[in-house]
Write a protein that holds these residues in place. Structure first.
Motif, PDB file in Angstrom:
ATOM      1  N   PRO A 316       0.800  -1.231   0.000  1.00  0.00           N
ATOM      2  CA  PRO A 316       0.000   0.000   0.000  1.00  0.00           C
ATOM      3  C   PRO A 316       0.833   1.282   0.000  1.00  0.00           C
ATOM      4  CG  PRO A 316      -0.350  -1.267   2.021  1.00  0.00           C
ATOM      5  CD  PRO A 316       0.453  -2.120   1.127  1.00  0.00           C
ATOM      6  N   VAL A 317       1.894   1.332   0.790  1.00  0.00           N
ATOM      7  CA  VAL A 317       2.689   2.572   0.842  1.00  0.00           C
ATOM      8  C   VAL A 317       3.358   2.825  -0.508  1.00  0.00           C
ATOM      9  CG1 VAL A 317       4.673   3.704   1.889  1.00  0.00           C
ATOM     10  CG2 VAL A 317       3.072   2.446   3.328  1.00  0.00           C
ATOM     11  N   TYR A 320       0.833   4.029  -3.227  1.00  0.00           N
ATOM     12  CA  TYR A 320       0.521   5.466  -3.227  1.00  0.00           C
ATOM     13  C   TYR A 320       1.709   6.292  -3.699  1.00  0.00           C
ATOM     14  CZ  TYR A 320      -3.900   4.532  -0.884  1.00  0.00           C
ATOM     15  OH  TYR A 320      -5.168   4.084  -0.574  1.00  0.00           O
ATOM     16  N   LEU A 404       2.084  20.395  -4.092  1.00  0.00           N
ATOM     17  CA  LEU A 404       0.861  20.580  -3.295  1.00  0.00           C
ATOM     18  C   LEU A 404      -0.346  19.960  -3.981  1.00  0.00           C
ATOM     19  CD1 LEU A 404       1.362  24.185  -1.892  1.00  0.00           C
ATOM     20  CD2 LEU A 404       1.206  22.060  -0.592  1.00  0.00           C
ATOM     21  N   LEU A 407      -0.271  16.252  -3.540  1.00  0.00           N
ATOM     22  CA  LEU A 407      -0.695  15.900  -2.183  1.00  0.00           C
ATOM     23  C   LEU A 407      -2.199  16.058  -2.017  1.00  0.00           C
ATOM     24  CD1 LEU A 407       2.206  17.477  -0.096  1.00  0.00           C
ATOM     25  CD2 LEU A 407       1.795  15.064  -0.567  1.00  0.00           C
ATOM     26  N   LEU A 414      -6.618   8.849  -0.298  1.00  0.00           N
ATOM     27  CA  LEU A 414      -6.536   8.210   1.012  1.00  0.00           C
ATOM     28  C   LEU A 414      -7.870   8.204   1.744  1.00  0.00           C
ATOM     29  CD1 LEU A 414      -3.111   9.644   2.247  1.00  0.00           C
ATOM     30  CD2 LEU A 414      -3.606   7.290   1.592  1.00  0.00           C
ATOM     31  N   TRP A 415      -8.677   9.232   1.508  1.00  0.00           N
ATOM     32  CA  TRP A 415      -9.969   9.328   2.198  1.00  0.00           C
ATOM     33  C   TRP A 415     -11.100   9.549   1.184  1.00  0.00           C
ATOM     34  CZ3 TRP A 415      -5.739  12.361   4.108  1.00  0.00           C
ATOM     35  CH2 TRP A 415      -5.123  11.776   5.233  1.00  0.00           C
TER      36      TRP A 415
ATOM     37  N   PHE B   4       6.090  24.183   4.275  1.00  0.00           N
ATOM     38  CA  PHE B   4       5.755  23.218   3.249  1.00  0.00           C
ATOM     39  C   PHE B   4       6.315  21.844   3.608  1.00  0.00           C
ATOM     40  CE2 PHE B   4       5.188  21.193  -0.649  1.00  0.00           C
ATOM     41  CZ  PHE B   4       6.387  20.645  -1.060  1.00  0.00           C
ATOM     42  N   LEU B   8       4.291  18.393   4.303  1.00  0.00           N
ATOM     43  CA  LEU B   8       4.601  17.192   3.526  1.00  0.00           C
ATOM     44  C   LEU B   8       4.852  16.013   4.449  1.00  0.00           C
ATOM     45  CD1 LEU B   8       5.197  16.010   0.732  1.00  0.00           C
ATOM     46  CD2 LEU B   8       7.534  16.813   0.943  1.00  0.00           C
ATOM     47  N   VAL B  11       1.621  14.770   5.993  1.00  0.00           N
ATOM     48  CA  VAL B  11       0.799  14.012   5.048  1.00  0.00           C
ATOM     49  C   VAL B  11       1.385  12.625   4.831  1.00  0.00           C
ATOM     50  CG1 VAL B  11       0.076  13.890   2.637  1.00  0.00           C
ATOM     51  CG2 VAL B  11      -0.175  16.016   3.899  1.00  0.00           C
ATOM     52  N   LEU B  14       0.645  10.468   7.799  1.00  0.00           N
ATOM     53  CA  LEU B  14      -0.759  10.046   7.777  1.00  0.00           C
ATOM     54  C   LEU B  14      -0.963   8.941   6.767  1.00  0.00           C
ATOM     55  CD1 LEU B  14      -2.608  13.465   8.064  1.00  0.00           C
ATOM     56  CD2 LEU B  14      -2.723  11.582   9.674  1.00  0.00           C
ATOM     57  N   ALA B  15      -0.298   9.098   5.636  1.00  0.00           N
ATOM     58  CA  ALA B  15      -0.421   8.084   4.589  1.00  0.00           C
ATOM     59  C   ALA B  15       0.101   6.756   5.078  1.00  0.00           C
ATOM     60  CB  ALA B  15       0.343   8.528   3.339  1.00  0.00           C
ATOM     61  N   ALA B  16       1.221   6.792   5.789  1.00  0.00           N
ATOM     62  CA  ALA B  16       1.807   5.542   6.273  1.00  0.00           C
ATOM     63  C   ALA B  16       0.887   4.883   7.296  1.00  0.00           C
ATOM     64  CB  ALA B  16       3.180   5.808   6.885  1.00  0.00           C
ATOM     65  N   THR B  18      -2.332   5.318   7.636  1.00  0.00           N
ATOM     66  CA  THR B  18      -3.543   4.840   6.960  1.00  0.00           C
ATOM     67  C   THR B  18      -3.286   3.546   6.210  1.00  0.00           C
ATOM     68  OG1 THR B  18      -4.090   7.157   6.600  1.00  0.00           O
ATOM     69  CG2 THR B  18      -5.390   5.544   5.378  1.00  0.00           C
ATOM     70  N   ALA B  19      -2.052   3.377   5.741  1.00  0.00           N
ATOM     71  CA  ALA B  19      -1.753   2.246   4.883  1.00  0.00           C
ATOM     72  C   ALA B  19      -1.442   0.962   5.647  1.00  0.00           C
ATOM     73  CB  ALA B  19      -0.564   2.593   3.992  1.00  0.00           C
ATOM     74  N   MET B  21      -1.923  -2.463   7.218  1.00  0.00           N
ATOM     75  CA  MET B  21      -2.975  -3.483   7.028  1.00  0.00           C
ATOM     76  C   MET B  21      -2.840  -4.531   8.112  1.00  0.00           C
ATOM     77  SD  MET B  21      -3.840  -3.416   3.199  1.00  0.00           S
ATOM     78  CE  MET B  21      -3.731  -5.097   2.773  1.00  0.00           C
ATOM     79  N   ARG B 144     -19.656 -15.429  -0.698  1.00  0.00           N
ATOM     80  CA  ARG B 144     -20.805 -14.993   0.103  1.00  0.00           C
ATOM     81  C   ARG B 144     -20.346 -14.752   1.544  1.00  0.00           C
ATOM     82  NH1 ARG B 144     -24.655 -12.953  -2.943  1.00  0.00           N
ATOM     83  NH2 ARG B 144     -25.054 -14.811  -4.189  1.00  0.00           N
TER      84      ARG B 144
END
Lengths: 423, 193, 389
Positions: A316-317, A320, A404, A407, A414-415, B4, B8, B11, B14-16, B18-19, B21, B144
């Motif tokens: 997944p990482v 993305y 930007l 992102l 992501l959402w 900035f 970055l 984000v 957060l991505a990590a 969220t990812a 599993m 199912r």
């Protein structure tokens, strides 16, 4: 090394060699790349496949060609000049709003044609002098034009990468307007304000107005805007009342409005103007046809499947990360190609993660940013040419907005369900 | 630029997050080419079955039709009513419930998800009050096992080998749907007079 | 423009014309009709769809229907393929029926190429092979065209930007091109677009001939979520479940203990325009549709070779199966050969016909002569198809 990787490298290598070394147009370089790929794959010279791929985008070609005719015609008629002058005259006390409206003018041709090049070459070329007169440095004006054109390309109603991605998974191109507007309009606004506001608020209004042709608006009045009004009306009517309004098709709509423009503003030589329009747009049309052939050969030789498999095998990482890096990077070949070849498998990989339309819209947005990638970067290169600079100097000012925007697109990936209300 | 970079980094973090599993515990298949029908935690015998018998569905998937076809094939005597309400269930001594959610099936039956859930709750209350024997049949395979299908299965009894082991009740696992014939024949085939 | 430029331009145009002419031969080849073996002694006659909709006469949609009439009252079935011309297993199933079936009670209609127009073009960007070929034992070659999903735009153009079709389905925006998709326009219109007229012809065939069960054969990519599913109208659910069970029991009797991977699902109430919904709602027939697995229809396949197209061998899809990304179209190293896929269609349709008589004895349709599934898989179509003179 797998044969598919060899074929891919050959296709890309021949394409880049054709474009960089032989200075061939992007379209012909892609044709050569496709031919080379087919040969290396042992397919010989599969003529039927070359033709089939080349003509797959013929309806898009017609739309872009007729849109370009329209934009060139209304430029010749003085409508765009009049609009420029009207915006500056009415909104000079509100520099932020003025900049945003000018940015929307840059975007508009891209929104209706799906082509960033059409945007740069038509309204972009007309708005550029206004931006320069506002005191915005050339390199930043080039960046505004390039990014505005790309935002126009990604904005609805016509977003070709989104159509390609949706078509790739048999998803109808319906409900994309909300997510695409969210992605493009704020991005465009932030871009133009970040790059131009501090200059615009100090502008000498009189000096700027003096440089614009304000007489044309006074001479023809509202009549000069009729082609633009008619375009919007016909586009809206055919979409809002499809059971009542007959199917004109976008090429015919553009041509009708072009004919109207011959009678609503400055007189111009229609034949010369149309010929100039087609001459200007041929590289874009060729690019679309070259991309079609390129992708057909990639499918035939298994390269497309190879790319898909490697994408789907990513965790997944990495997935993305690949979306944020590989899709724009593939724009060096073509953003349409990125949508077809990469956008579809990425969408497949993300189908289970949330609202599919939001995901597809975000992917198309990130794909569109690939139009900044050299060497192709038609919109960027044309924007640089308009401000008479090398593209590298313009590109420098595109980097931060580009990151930007990627992102921003990533956030929707992501959402996706958070933004599902837009569908 | 500093701001900035901070944005970055946030984000990406957060991505990590969220990812990440979660891993699922792997399931060990009980059936094989040699053993196509495996029963655990006891036996299914014909004396478990008391007439009259009802076949119904919770979730309205097509699996109830397959169960109906199987029962017809073995010559069983039963009533088939995929949307039987609790009051109707109360009239039977044995109920076989085919669990599996299908939005198409619910739509065709004119039932909403909420209505089916309420029906399931009412049925399970009725079977408990009336001491009705319940057999849960899940014939749809891995396809199912979505969230709603699993919810319906949990409402009837519970999911499957884990629940049966915990409650020490018999469960029969089948290699393919046709293998159900063996089990159903033993339970429901009419006895020669 | 100077003379040198003019010469160069003319030369480029000439080369382009030559290339276009040469490529045009390939595209023209796709317009040539397929030769189907029609010497089966059990064949009563070859009808045309225009007999059921005269507006189709002389058009690209007027397809052949092979009629097997035993003359003995009984059940009536329609087995067809070629709704989507790139879904070859369904076409091959129908061809197998045409070449081999014999009917001793009831009546059977077989239509191998329902959307005939769709066979005359290929799908751009999918790099399709135009034909599937089989070299028979006597050295002769049988070919079948692999066309597109939609009718050829040469035969039906332009697509309207809005169409409320006969099923109540609205075709607009992204679904505009579906006006050329047979399986979105049932039950059709007598005098509408070409594809609508074809759908109407099929409807009238079903009504006029009192078809009891119809079988619409399809294929799907591994990404599709209902591969190997029989989709049945609610009136056909009992028939479908009996057919699946019987097919599996028969397989077990033949020694294949795992049987067939067939599953049953109900036709969606909002599947407007699709055969299983629209023909089920608008005719007396029990309408069913079956999807077999065809890896070349997906986006993840390898180079387009005969191994992929005919044998359905795709290591990419095996890998995707191992990643757990597929809902139903799992693939193994053994692939999904055309004989296996057509065999599934044959078994599914054969057992639907069998179950018809089982559930309604007065509607018994007795057929024989079809190869067994194992024979078809073992011998391949090279061993099953008959030479065409």
């Amino acid at each position: 090394m797998e044969i598919e990787l060899i074929i891919l490298l050959t296709m890309l290598g021949v394409f880049l060699a054709g474009n960089f070394l032989l200075k061939l147009p992007v379209s012909l370089s892609m044709v050569l790349g496709a031919v080379a790929g087919a040969l290396v794959a042992g397919e010989g010279f599969p003529l039927r496949h070359f033709f089939e791929g080349t003509f797959v985008y013929v309806d898009t070609v017609l739309i872009i060609a007729s849109a370009m005719v329209f934009m060139t015609v209304i430029e010749a008629s003085g409508a765009l000049n009049a609009l420029n002058a009207a915006i500056v005259h009415r909104f000079h006390r509100m520099p932020a709003l003025m900049l945003v409206l000018l940015m929307l003018m840059v975007m508009f041709p891209g929104m209706v044609t799906g082509s960033s090049t059409a945007a740069v070459l038509s309204s972009g070329a007309l708005v550029a002098p206004v931006f320069l007169m506002l005191g915005i440095p050339k390199a930043k004006v080039g960046a505004i034009l390039a990014l505005g054109a790309i935002m126009g390309m990604a904005a609805p109603p016509v977003n070709i990468p989104a159509m390609l991605i949706a078509g790739g998974v048999d998803m109808p191109y319906i409900g994309f307007e909300g997510p695409l507007l969210l992605l493009t309009i704020p991005s465009a606004i932030v871009t133009v304000l970040a790059l131009g506001y501090r200059y615009a608020r100090k502008m000498d209004h009189q000096k700027v107005l003096a440089s614009l042709d304000t007489t044309i608006g006074k001479q023809y009045g509202v009549k000069i805007y009729l082609p633009l009004i008619l375009l919007v009306v016909l586009l809206v009517l055919t979409r809002a009342f499809p059971s009542v309004v007959p199917n004109l098709g976008m090429p015919l709509i553009f041509l009708i409005c072009s004919v109207v423009a011959m009678f609503t503003g400055r007189k111009f030589n229609a034949l010369t103007t149309v010929r100039d329009a087609i001459h200007t747009t041929i590289p874009v049309l060729g690019k679309l046809m070259g991309v079609g052939m390129f992708i057909q050969v990639m499918t035939l030789t298994g390269v497309r499947g190879y790319i898909v498999i490697n994408c789907l095998s990513l965790g997944p990482v990495l997935l993305y990360l690949a979306i944020c890096l590989a899709m724009p990077a593939f724009g060096a070949v073509s953003s349409y190609g990125a949508a077809s070849v990469l956008g579809v498998p990425f969408l497949l990989a993300l189908l289970a993660t949330g609202n599919q339309i939001v995901i597809a819209a975000a992917l198309s947005f990130i794909c569109s940013l690939g139009d900044l990638m050299p060497p192709t970067a038609l919109a960027g290169n044309y924007a640089a040419r308009i401000v008479e600079l090398k593209y590298s100097r313009v590109l420098v000012h595109c980097i931060a907005p580009f990151v930007l925007m990627v992102l921003f697109g990533l956030a929707l990936l992501l959402w996706p369900n958070t933004f599902a209300f837009l569908v | 630029m500093k701001r900035f970079t901070r944005i970055l980094a946030l984000v990406l973090a957060l991505a990590a997050i969220t990812a990440v599993m979660s891993a699922e515990t792997a399931y060990t298949f009980r059936t094989s080419k040699e053993e196509r029908v495996v029963t655990e935690n006891g036996e299914f015998t014909a004396d478990l079955i008391v007439d009259p018998v009802l076949i119904t569905s919770i979730g309205q998937s097509a699996d109830v039709s397959m169960l109906d076809a199987l029962m017809k094939k073995v010559g069983a005597t039963y009533t088939f009513d995929p949307i039987a309400p609790a009051e109707e269930v109360a009239k039977y001594k044995t109920v076989i419930i085919a669990s599996g959610a299908s939005s198409k099936g619910l739509g065709a039956a004119g039932i909403s998800q909420e209505q089916e859930t309420a029906r399931a709750e009412a049925i399970m209350k009725t079977v408990e009050e009336n001491e009705i024997t319940v057999i849960l049949a899940h014939l749809g395979g891995p396809g199912r096992r979505g969230a709603l299908s699993d919810t319906f299965s949990d409402m009837v009894l519970g999911k499957f080998t884990d629940f049966a082991a915990e409650k020490e009740i018999p469960i029969t696992l089948l290699a393919t749907i046709a293998d159900a014939m063996t089990v159903l024949k033993d339970l429901f085939a009419p006895v020669a007079q | 423009m100077n003379a040198k430029q003019t010469t160069r331009n003319v030369l480029v145009l000439l080369i382009a014309l030559v290339l276009a002419f040469l490529a045009g031969q390939d595209f023209r080849d796709m317009q040539q009709p397929d030769k189907i073996y029609a010497e089966n002694p059990a064949l009563t006659r070859v009808a045309k769809l225009s007999e059921y909709n005269p507006n189709l006469k002389g058009t690209a949609g007027d397809t052949d229907i092979y009629v097997f009439d035993s003359g003995v009252p009984g059940g009536v079935a329609l087995v067809y393929g070629g709704t989507h011309a790139n879904e070859t297993a369904a076409v091959m199933n129908a061809i197998t029926y045409v070449e081999n079936v014999s009917v001793t009670q009831g009546k059977l209609f077989v239509m191998p190429q329902a959307n005939l127009s769709a066979f005359s073009a290929t799908l751009p960007l999918r790099a399709q092979m135009g034909h599937m070929t089989f070299t028979l034992a006597d050295g002769s070659v049988r070919t079948v065209r692999m066309g597109t999903r939609l009718a050829n735009p040469v035969h039906q153009w332009p697509d309207p930007n809005y169409r409320l079709n006969s099923s109540g389905r609205v075709l607009e925006h992204g679904e505009i091109a579906e006006i050329r998709n047979l399986n979105r326009n049932h039950p059709g219109m007598e005098d509408g677009y070409l594809v609508e007229m074809v759908c109407y012809g099929i409807r009238k065939l079903v009504e006029t001939e009192n078809v009891d069960v119809l079988y619409d054969g399809h294929e799907a990519s591994p990404e599709f979520r209902a591969v190997n599913f029989l989709i049945a109208h609610q009136r056909a659910m009992d028939l479908g479940s009996a057919a699946i069970l019987n097919a599996n029991l028969d397989a077990m009797m033949e020694g294949d203990m795992d049987g067939y991977p067939f599953k049953l699902d109900l036709s969606g109430a909002t599947s407007w325009g699709l055969s299983h919904r629209a023909l089920g709602d608008n005719t007396q027939a029990m309408a069913t549709l079956f999807e077999s697995l065809n890896p070349v229809m997906g986006f993840c396949h390898e180079k387009v070779t005969e191994a992929l197209v005919k044998d359905g061998i795709s290591p990419n899809y095996v890998h995707i199966t191992d990643l757990g990304l597929l809902g139903s179209g799992e693939l193994t190293d053994a692939g999904s050969p055309i004989e296996l896929r057509a065999g599934y269609h044959m078994e599914m349709s054969r057992h639907l016909i069998g179950a018809l008589g089982e559930l309604n004895p007065e509607k018994t349709l007795t057929i024989s002569g079809l190869p067994t599934f194992n024979d078809l898989v073992a011998n391949g179509f090279e061993g099953i198809l008959k030479p065409v003179k």
